[in-house]
Scaffold this motif. Sequence first.
Motif, short mmCIF file in Angstrom:
data_model
loop_
_atom_site.label_atom_id
_atom_site.label_comp_id
_atom_site.label_asym_id
_atom_site.label_seq_id
_atom_site.Cartn_x
_atom_site.Cartn_y
_atom_site.Cartn_z
N SER A 112 10.37 -26.49 38.87
CA SER A 112 11.24 -27.77 38.24
C SER A 112 11.32 -27.55 36.84
O SER A 112 12.49 -27.48 36.05
CB SER A 112 10.50 -28.84 38.82
N LYS A 124 18.58 -26.05 31.72
CA LYS A 124 19.53 -26.99 31.37
C LYS A 124 19.43 -27.25 29.92
O LYS A 124 20.52 -27.43 29.54
CB LYS A 124 18.93 -28.33 32.32
N ASP A 181 25.14 -28.89 34.98
CA ASP A 181 24.67 -29.59 36.13
C ASP A 181 23.31 -30.28 36.07
O ASP A 181 22.48 -29.98 35.15
CB ASP A 181 24.63 -28.29 37.35
N SER A 182 23.07 -30.98 37.08
CA SER A 182 21.65 -31.71 37.13
C SER A 182 20.62 -30.74 37.39
O SER A 182 20.66 -29.65 37.98
CB SER A 182 21.56 -32.79 38.04
N VAL A 183 19.30 -31.18 37.04
CA VAL A 183 18.13 -30.35 37.44
C VAL A 183 18.19 -30.12 38.98
O VAL A 183 18.04 -28.74 39.34
CB VAL A 183 16.98 -30.81 36.94
N ASP A 184 18.47 -31.02 39.70
CA ASP A 184 18.25 -30.75 41.20
C ASP A 184 19.57 -29.81 41.53
O ASP A 184 19.13 -29.02 42.69
CB ASP A 184 18.56 -32.21 42.14
N LYS A 185 20.53 -29.96 41.12
CA LYS A 185 21.60 -29.12 41.61
C LYS A 185 21.44 -27.66 41.15
O LYS A 185 21.59 -26.76 41.77
CB LYS A 185 23.17 -29.54 40.38
#
Length: 218
Positions: free
Chosen positions: A52, A59, A66-70
């Motif tokens: 994470s 990022k 994109d999002s961190v999850d993506k």
Amino acid sequence: MLKQIDAVIFDMDGTLIDSMWMWKDIDIEYLGRYGIKLPGDLQKKIEGMSFSETAVFFKEHFNIPDSVDKIKDDWNQMAWDKYENEVPVKEGVFDFLRYLRKQKIKTGIATSNSLELTELVLKKRDLFSYFDEIHTSCEVGKGKPAPDIYLFVAKKLAVRQQNCLVFEDVVPGIIAGKSAGMKVCAIYDEFSKAVEEEKKKLSDYYISSFHDLKQYYE
């Protein structure tokens, strides 16, 4: 090395499995999608970070939209096939794990990787059943070199940190284990051979492969 040891905690990538090489390839491919060339010092900057934390770094540092999850999902997908088919277990690992089981010494995984990829490769390489606890740095406050993940796994194993032995292949991981008050054995890995002397200096023990450990249990 194993005297008064109640638990052995392993890093995974570069320690149990030969996989560090693939992440550079993934970084090159991933950044290439955005027209970004891989910086020469990137691995040094992210070494030890949790999955994470690394996504957040990418990022912010590379301005990824994109999002961190993506970002993490993309990495999981890119690494999935390599972990499933191309990543071997390091020599001597199974013999040592069988010995620990026979001696009733507890075992744990403390990795910076994602849980999805960790469980995939451990199951595919028939390693999963040898471990009592499997955890990632994403479950704790900070990644390596902070001691959080090693203290967390020791707590889950219900053992005192001074009775734990850690196996690590990179400097931040060695520092994390030592900062947790544990003994640390560094292991050779091609990916980190440039800092071998530093690894030897920071750790309590050093091995070129798990075959070296047979002197302690044969």
